[in-house]
Scaffold this motif. Structure first.
Motif, PDB file in Angstrom:
ATOM      1  N   UNK A  63      82.055 113.139  -7.153  1.00 47.98           N
ATOM      2  CA  UNK A  63      81.194 112.560  -6.124  1.00 47.98           C
ATOM      3  C   UNK A  63      81.808 111.237  -5.711  1.00 47.98           C
ATOM      4  N   UNK A  64      82.250 111.171  -4.483  1.00 48.94           N
ATOM      5  CA  UNK A  64      82.920 109.956  -4.027  1.00 48.94           C
ATOM      6  C   UNK A  64      81.982 108.755  -4.001  1.00 48.94           C
ATOM      7  N   UNK A  65      80.676 108.979  -3.972  1.00 44.86           N
ATOM      8  CA  UNK A  65      79.723 107.874  -3.945  1.00 44.86           C
ATOM      9  C   UNK A  65      79.266 107.422  -5.317  1.00 44.86           C
ATOM     10  N   UNK A  66      79.796 108.008  -6.369  1.00 48.89           N
ATOM     11  CA  UNK A  66      79.340 107.689  -7.718  1.00 48.89           C
ATOM     12  C   UNK A  66      79.554 106.223  -8.082  1.00 48.89           C
ATOM     13  N   UNK A  67      80.566 105.611  -7.541  1.00 47.28           N
ATOM     14  CA  UNK A  67      80.849 104.212  -7.849  1.00 47.28           C
ATOM     15  C   UNK A  67      79.709 103.281  -7.484  1.00 47.28           C
ATOM     16  N   UNK A  68      78.887 103.689  -6.523  1.00 48.08           N
ATOM     17  CA  UNK A  68      77.743 102.856  -6.135  1.00 48.08           C
ATOM     18  C   UNK A  68      76.768 102.649  -7.295  1.00 48.08           C
ATOM     19  N   UNK A  69      76.756 103.555  -8.244  1.00 51.13           N
ATOM     20  CA  UNK A  69      75.884 103.404  -9.410  1.00 51.13           C
ATOM     21  C   UNK A  69      76.213 102.145 -10.195  1.00 51.13           C
ATOM     22  N   UNK A  70      77.460 101.716 -10.119  1.00 47.59           N
ATOM     23  CA  UNK A  70      77.915 100.595 -10.927  1.00 47.59           C
ATOM     24  C   UNK A  70      77.914  99.271 -10.174  1.00 47.59           C
ATOM     25  N   UNK A  71      77.441  99.267  -8.948  1.00 49.18           N
ATOM     26  CA  UNK A  71      77.436  98.041  -8.146  1.00 49.18           C
ATOM     27  C   UNK A  71      76.649  96.894  -8.793  1.00 49.18           C
ATOM     28  N   UNK A  72      75.547  97.143  -9.501  1.00 53.39           N
ATOM     29  CA  UNK A  72      74.844  96.019 -10.125  1.00 53.39           C
ATOM     30  C   UNK A  72      75.719  95.223 -11.092  1.00 53.39           C
ATOM     31  N   UNK A  73      76.755  95.843 -11.637  1.00 52.42           N
ATOM     32  CA  UNK A  73      77.624  95.152 -12.573  1.00 52.42           C
ATOM     33  C   UNK A  73      78.634  94.252 -11.875  1.00 52.42           C
ATOM     34  N   UNK A  74      78.708  94.328 -10.565  1.00 49.74           N
ATOM     35  CA  UNK A  74      79.639  93.488  -9.819  1.00 49.74           C
ATOM     36  C   UNK A  74      79.301  92.016  -9.998  1.00 49.74           C
TER      37      UNK A  74
END
Length: 87
Positions: free
Chosen positions: A57-68
């Motif tokens: 899923x190319x959008x899976x990285x959005x799950x980790x945005x809070x860690x930015x």
């Protein structure tokens, strides 16, 4: 059951591998009931949908945005290490 969601043998393997709530002896009655309900839900999902399969899923990285927000942490540690080396 949905079509194409895994073969019957894999479904049977998963269902037979599920423990019962009695797998954890000594649990309080409320926790035993909670685990029994969770396991029942898992069993029903496997029977209905079959085994889950990983998918890209190319959008899976959005799950980790809070860690930015933690991006500056590494630089802070490096700065502290440099300061400690000067003392």
């Amino acid at each position: 059951m949905r079509e194409g969601c895994g073969d019957a043998r894999r479904r049977a393997e998963l269902l037979s591998a599920l423990p019962g709530a009695d797998a954890w002896p000594g649990l309080p009655a409320d926790e035993r009931a909670r685990r029994a309900a969770v396991l029942r839900d898992i069993r029903q999902r496997i029977e209905r949908d079959g085994p889950r399969r990983p998918c890209a899923d190319s959008g899976r990285g959005r799950l980790f945005m809070p860690f930015a927000a933690l991006k500056g942490f590494e630089e802070l540690i490096e700065g502290e290490a440099r300061d400690a080396g000067r003392q």
